[in-house]
Enzyme design. Structure first.
Site, PDB file in Angstrom:
ATOM      1  N   ARG A 100      55.349  22.511  19.703  1.00 37.42           N
ATOM      2  CA  ARG A 100      54.664  23.804  19.698  1.00 37.42           C
ATOM      3  C   ARG A 100      55.759  24.857  19.707  1.00 37.42           C
ATOM      4  NH1 ARG A 100      53.110  22.679  25.964  1.00 37.42           N
ATOM      5  NH2 ARG A 100      55.058  23.461  26.825  1.00 37.42           N
TER       6      ARG A 100
ATOM      7  N   GLY B  59       0.822  -1.218   0.000  1.00 37.83           N
ATOM      8  CA  GLY B  59       0.000   0.000   0.000  1.00 37.83           C
ATOM      9  C   GLY B  59       0.850   1.260   0.000  1.00 37.83           C
TER      10      GLY B  59
ATOM     11  N   ARG C 260      -2.256   8.648   3.524  1.00 38.06           N
ATOM     12  CA  ARG C 260      -2.399   9.580   4.651  1.00 38.06           C
ATOM     13  C   ARG C 260      -1.078   9.898   5.351  1.00 38.06           C
ATOM     14  NH1 ARG C 260      -6.653   6.881   8.239  1.00 38.06           N
ATOM     15  NH2 ARG C 260      -6.049   8.534   9.673  1.00 38.06           N
TER      16      ARG C 260
ATOM     17  N   GLY D  54     -13.296  -4.967   9.960  1.00 36.44           N
ATOM     18  CA  GLY D  54     -14.105  -6.120   9.570  1.00 36.44           C
ATOM     19  C   GLY D  54     -14.587  -6.833  10.821  1.00 36.44           C
TER      20      GLY D  54
ATOM     21  N   GLY E 270      -6.468  -5.407  -3.519  1.00 40.87           N
ATOM     22  CA  GLY E 270      -7.061  -5.948  -2.295  1.00 40.87           C
ATOM     23  C   GLY E 270      -6.126  -6.925  -1.606  1.00 40.87           C
TER      24      GLY E 270
ATOM     25  N   ARG F 162      29.641   7.463  18.816  1.00 35.56           N
ATOM     26  CA  ARG F 162      29.182   7.130  17.459  1.00 35.56           C
ATOM     27  C   ARG F 162      29.595   5.702  17.098  1.00 35.56           C
ATOM     28  NH1 ARG F 162      31.613  11.490  13.924  1.00 35.56           N
ATOM     29  NH2 ARG F 162      30.671  10.185  12.315  1.00 35.56           N
TER      30      ARG F 162
ATOM     31  N   TYR G  13       1.104  -7.875   8.497  1.00 37.97           N
ATOM     32  CA  TYR G  13       0.991  -6.571   7.837  1.00 37.97           C
ATOM     33  C   TYR G  13       2.166  -5.681   8.204  1.00 37.97           C
ATOM     34  CZ  TYR G  13      -3.554  -8.383   6.854  1.00 37.97           C
ATOM     35  OH  TYR G  13      -4.549  -9.186   6.386  1.00 37.97           O
ATOM     36  N   GLY G  14       2.752  -5.087   7.191  1.00 34.96           N
ATOM     37  CA  GLY G  14       3.928  -4.242   7.419  1.00 34.96           C
ATOM     38  C   GLY G  14       3.627  -2.972   8.190  1.00 34.96           C
TER      39      GLY G  14
END
Ligand code: UD1
Ligand code: CA
Length: 449
Positions: free
Chosen positions: A422, A11, A15, A140, A80, A315, A103-104
């Site tokens: 230095r 899908g 939205r 459903g 579907g 990190r 379902y993902g």
């Protein structure tokens, strides 16, 4: 019996208002698809098929990145849920075991629930996962007769009477793979949406004298995500779950609601996580370590007794051995810090090895990047790096060696040596006071004029 997962994720997720396919939106650092895969993987499936459509390339990359054994079935048109499952048929050709449809965009199904479905398969040809909805809305509905599931009716197609049924369909279904595909062959699209409904397989199965049953789970497990707001809500729920898990494992958090976990964060017993700590992916913290406030950790391992932060950034590739200390405003990356070593203030340690009990002075920088290549810095055991040392990599500082504060170290320092790199100091006798007097006099005459 062998199990195959069929995970639907074709899908678009209109939205979400996104370029990214819906199932690739992340909760706690992992795409929703990966959460669904992780839940299904607890069944030790021998096959994993992800049905992709919108953004299939991205979905495929995400699935394979998590589990290289996953296979992708393309659903070019979304006709579907039954049509989506049918796309997995070729990949599962000849597969003898059970198939379970997930379902993902439904990331919270628990391992126990999925185990329960596989167990229920022993006595039912088709098993559907249902839940009692607080607000059944447009789900459903499961039409039952005693323990037997007779059919599923979509809200759009339901009579007013059927709409009063509280038992809802989660969408998750289990059946023998060959039976599932046979039933799907008989599904038509003569309904209110003109779609091939997966839910129709139950009525078809019953018509053929096959049995169907329901496993019931908590509504929270079936939470689906359709919008950014629902994504944020899902994140909140997941974070709450991870915090509870941490408490149960013996972790102390003073302000748990400010601690953000990744899906795979591991924190050991008696570790302390202070407020406002953020874990990105791939972090493990051993027992008794302390992560102080406002630290950010990613892809790293913190050993027993180490203290990190406040305000530290670890990190990827950071390995802290036991009893190490990483203090405020210190950043590390690809850095292996041996037992008891300290990097306490304002430093960057990247592409480096720091030896046992070495002390890295405030403001030390490993200059690891020349604009094209990254280079390694090696610091020996018990070395003492003076404050504000620039270590221009590749460079090695031997065991027990020292660098003078403010040095720019461009060549190796042999063990036990002191490197001073230095400009030499030159004191001009009386110059300081004379110069200051002159400047003050100048200012005074200006103010008069
Ligand atoms: C579906 C169920 C409904 C259940 C609800 C639970 C059907 C017909 N209905 O309704 O009974 O209460 O889930 O949330 O199954 N998908 C594809 N390809 C398609 C169609 C859908 O991959 O062609 C995927 C979608 O990306 C989505 C999932 O399947 O992740 C569910 O589809 P959706 O259209 O949202 O079904 P619902 O109308 O919610
Ligand atoms: Ca839906």
């Amino acid at each position: 019996m062998a199990v195959a997962l069929i995970i639907l994720g074709a899908g678009k997720g209109t939205r979400m208002q996104s370029e990214l396919p819906k199932v690739m939106h992340e909760i706690a650092g992992a795409p929703m698809l990966v959460h669904a895969m992780k839940a299904g993987e607890s069944l030790e499936p021998s096959r994993i098929v992800v049905v992709a459509g919108h953004g299939a390339d991205v979905v495929e990359a995400g699935a394979l990145d998590w589990n290289p054994l996953a296979q992708i079935a393309l659903q070019n048109e979304q006709l579907g849920t039954a049509h989506a499952v049918a796309q997995a048929r070729d990949i599962l050709e000849g597969f003898e075991g059970d198939a379970i449809v997930l379902y993902g965009d439904t990331p919270f199904i628990s391992e126990q629930t999925l185990q329960g479905m596989i167990q229920a398969r022993a006595t039912n040809d088709v098993v559907v996962l249902g839940f009692e909805a607080d607000d059944p809305a447009k789900y459903g509905r499961l039409v039952t007769d005693g323990d037997s599931l007779e059919r599923i009716v979509e809200f759009k197609d339901a009579t007013p009477q059927e709409r009063r049924i509280a038992l809802c369909n989660s969408g998750v279904v289990a059946a023998k793979a060959s039976v599932l595909f046979d039933l799907i062959d008989a599904v038509g699209n003569d309904n209110a949406s003109g779609e091939y409904y997966l839910t129709d397989i139950v009525g078809i199965a019953r018509g053929r004298g096959l049995s169907a049953g329901v496993v019931i789970c908590d509504e929270a497990e079936t939470l689906g995500v359709n919008s950014r707001e629902e994504l944020a809500r899902a994140e909140t729920i997941f974070q709450r779950f991870k915090r509870l898990e941490a408490f149960e494992n013996g972790v102390t958090m003073q302000a748990p609601e400010t601690v953000i976990f990744a899906h795979d964060t591991f924190v050991g017993r008696d570790a302390v996580i202070e407020p406002n700590v953020v874990f990105a992916n791939g972090v493990s913290v051993e027992s008794g370590a302390r992560i102080r406030a406002f630290s950010h950790l990613e892809g790293c391992h913190v050993s027993r007794g180490a203290v990190v932060g406040p305000y530290a950034r670890l990190r990827p590739g950071t390995e802290l051995a036991e009893d190490t200390k990483i203090g405020n405003f210190v950043e590390t990356k690809n850095a292996v810090i041996a037992e008891g070593a300290k990097v306490n203030h304002l430093s960057y340690i990247g592409d480096a090895e720091v030896g046992k009990a070495a002390n890295i002075g405030a403001g030390t920088i490993t200059c690891n990047y020349d604009g094209v290549f990254k280079h390694q810095t090696v610091i020996g055991a018990d070395a003492f790096i003076g404050s504000n040392t620039m270590l221009v990599a590749p460079v090695t500082v031997g065991d027990h060696a020292m660098t003078a504060s403010g040095s720019v170290i461009t060549s190796d320092v042999p063990s036990g040596d002191l490197a001073i790199a230095r400009a030499k100091q030159d004191n001009k006798t009386g110059f300081g006071k004379r110069l200051m007097d002159k400047l003050r006099a100048k200012k005074a005459s200006k103010n008069k004029g």
